[in-house]
Design a protein around this motif. Structure first.
Motif, short mmCIF file in Angstrom:
data_model
loop_
_atom_site.label_atom_id
_atom_site.label_comp_id
_atom_site.label_asym_id
_atom_site.label_seq_id
_atom_site.Cartn_x
_atom_site.Cartn_y
_atom_site.Cartn_z
N GLN A 85 -30.60 -13.98 -9.91
CA GLN A 85 -29.76 -12.97 -10.57
C GLN A 85 -29.60 -13.27 -12.05
OE1 GLN A 85 -25.92 -12.54 -8.77
NE2 GLN A 85 -25.34 -10.78 -10.03
N ILE A 86 -29.40 -14.53 -12.39
CA ILE A 86 -29.27 -14.91 -13.81
C ILE A 86 -30.57 -14.63 -14.56
CG2 ILE A 86 -28.96 -16.88 -15.34
CD1 ILE A 86 -27.02 -18.02 -13.26
N ALA A 87 -31.71 -14.92 -13.93
CA ALA A 87 -33.00 -14.67 -14.59
C ALA A 87 -33.21 -13.18 -14.82
CB ALA A 87 -34.13 -15.24 -13.74
N GLU A 88 -32.84 -12.34 -13.84
CA GLU A 88 -32.98 -10.89 -14.02
C GLU A 88 -32.07 -10.38 -15.13
OE1 GLU A 88 -32.19 -9.19 -10.26
OE2 GLU A 88 -34.08 -9.85 -9.34
N ASP A 93 -31.37 -8.36 -20.62
CA ASP A 93 -30.71 -8.52 -21.91
C ASP A 93 -31.73 -8.49 -23.04
OD1 ASP A 93 -28.00 -9.64 -23.28
OD2 ASP A 93 -29.74 -10.62 -24.16
N ARG A 94 -32.84 -9.20 -22.88
CA ARG A 94 -33.88 -9.21 -23.93
C ARG A 94 -34.50 -7.83 -24.12
NH1 ARG A 94 -35.04 -14.19 -21.37
NH2 ARG A 94 -36.68 -13.18 -20.14
N GLU A 95 -34.77 -7.15 -23.02
CA GLU A 95 -35.39 -5.82 -23.12
C GLU A 95 -34.47 -4.83 -23.81
OE1 GLU A 95 -36.32 -4.80 -19.15
OE2 GLU A 95 -38.09 -6.09 -19.02
N VAL A 96 -33.19 -4.83 -23.45
CA VAL A 96 -32.24 -3.88 -24.03
C VAL A 96 -32.09 -4.13 -25.53
CG1 VAL A 96 -29.81 -3.23 -24.07
CG2 VAL A 96 -31.00 -3.44 -21.90
N ARG A 97 -31.96 -5.37 -25.91
CA ARG A 97 -31.78 -5.69 -27.34
C ARG A 97 -33.02 -5.33 -28.14
NH1 ARG A 97 -27.17 -8.69 -28.24
NH2 ARG A 97 -26.20 -9.59 -26.39
N SER A 115 -25.13 -0.65 -30.17
CA SER A 115 -23.96 -1.02 -29.38
C SER A 115 -24.43 -1.24 -27.94
CB SER A 115 -22.89 0.06 -29.43
OG SER A 115 -23.38 1.28 -28.92
N TYR A 116 -23.82 -2.22 -27.26
CA TYR A 116 -24.31 -2.64 -25.95
C TYR A 116 -23.20 -2.58 -24.90
CZ TYR A 116 -28.01 -4.58 -28.88
OH TYR A 116 -29.01 -4.73 -29.80
N ALA A 130 -27.23 -2.34 -21.02
CA ALA A 130 -27.48 -1.00 -21.56
C ALA A 130 -27.09 -1.00 -23.03
CB ALA A 130 -26.71 0.07 -20.79
N GLY A 131 -27.64 -0.02 -23.78
CA GLY A 131 -27.33 0.06 -25.21
C GLY A 131 -27.65 1.44 -25.75
N GLU A 132 -27.22 1.67 -26.98
CA GLU A 132 -27.49 2.95 -27.64
C GLU A 132 -27.43 2.77 -29.15
OE1 GLU A 132 -24.52 5.70 -26.47
OE2 GLU A 132 -22.86 4.62 -27.40
#
Length: 251
Positions: A85-88, A93-97, A115-116, A130-132
């Motif tokens: 779960q931590i790895a996912e 987190d890396r993909e969203v940023r 913003s996240y 998630a982010g925008e």
């Protein structure tokens, strides 16, 4: 200074021991042994039982805490699930940023700061899930060329990530619609400017012709010819007899 007599000394009370009756021949041995047995347990035995009870009470909290620690410790399977779960969460987190930073980098002044939305993992850390990024898709009032340039940047910013989302595609489509409208307004503006230029070029040529005619005195004295007068002259000439001389109509 200490005043007083010798300290009083209290002699310890003599404990009364049970008097053993003298056995006689008429008394049963069983009754003799019962009479000789102590009525109360010995103090040494009571102290040992109390000490053992205190030791058991002292050991019981530690034993209970050890059992609780054994129950709170996660099993190896649960530890593996938490690591997955931590790895996912870290990958997300890396993909969203990276996604939102691509929007902001290409959008420039037309894009806002990312913003996240965060989620807590089993390790207590926060991970972006998630982010925008806000982006300005409004047209530049009264300047279709500036609107066209702006919408080109907006389209590139919306499609900047490796995998654009559905919202990214909608923003790009909206910007492309603004580009079409800006091109149409720009074409109309260029046509009107071309028509105004032709009008401005025609006015100086007419003024030059009128000025040239004003400089020629014979042209000013010569009345303008009328097509109706020429036609009337042709009719009268046609009615003359054939023996009449020809009239040169060239003036």
């Amino acid at each position: 200074m200490q005043i007083g007599a010798l300290p009083s000394y209290l002699a310890p009370a003599v404990s009364s021991l049970p008097v053993r009756p003298v056995a006689s021949a008429a008394v049963s041995p069983d009754l003799t042994r019962a009479a000789q047995a102590p009525a109360t347990p010995s103090p040494a035995l009571g102290d040992e039982q109390a000490a053992s009870a205190r030791e058991e009470a002292d050991r019981s909290p530690s034993t209970q805490s050890a059992s609780k620690q054994g129950e709170a410790e996660p099993s190896p399977q649960q530890q593996r699930l938490e690591q997955l779960q931590i790895a996912e969460l870290a990958t997300r987190d890396r993909e969203v940023r990276a996604h939102e930073q691509a929007h902001a980098a290409v959008g420039g002044s037309y894009a806002g700061a990312p913003s996240y939305t965060y989620s807590h993992g089993p390790d207590g850390q926060r991970y972006a899930v998630a982010g925008e990024v806000s982006i300005d898709t409004s047209a530049v009032a009264g300047d279709p060329q500036a609107t066209l340039s702006k919408m080109e940047i907006v389209v590139r910013a919306a499609l900047a990530p490796a995998e654009p989302s559905a919202q990214d595609l909608r923003v790009a489509a909206q910007a492309q619609a603004q580009m079409l409208q800006a091109r149409a307004e720009l074409a109309e503006l260029r046509l009107s400017e071309a028509a105004e230029g032709q009008t401005e070029r025609a006015q100086p040529s007419e003024a030059a012709e009128s000025a040239q005619q004003g400089d020629d005195p014979e042209a000013s004295r010569q009345p303008p010819r009328s097509s109706a007068a020429d036609l009337d002259l042709y009719r009268r000439t046609a009615e003359l007899p054939s023996s009449a001389p020809l009239i040169d109509l060239l003036g």
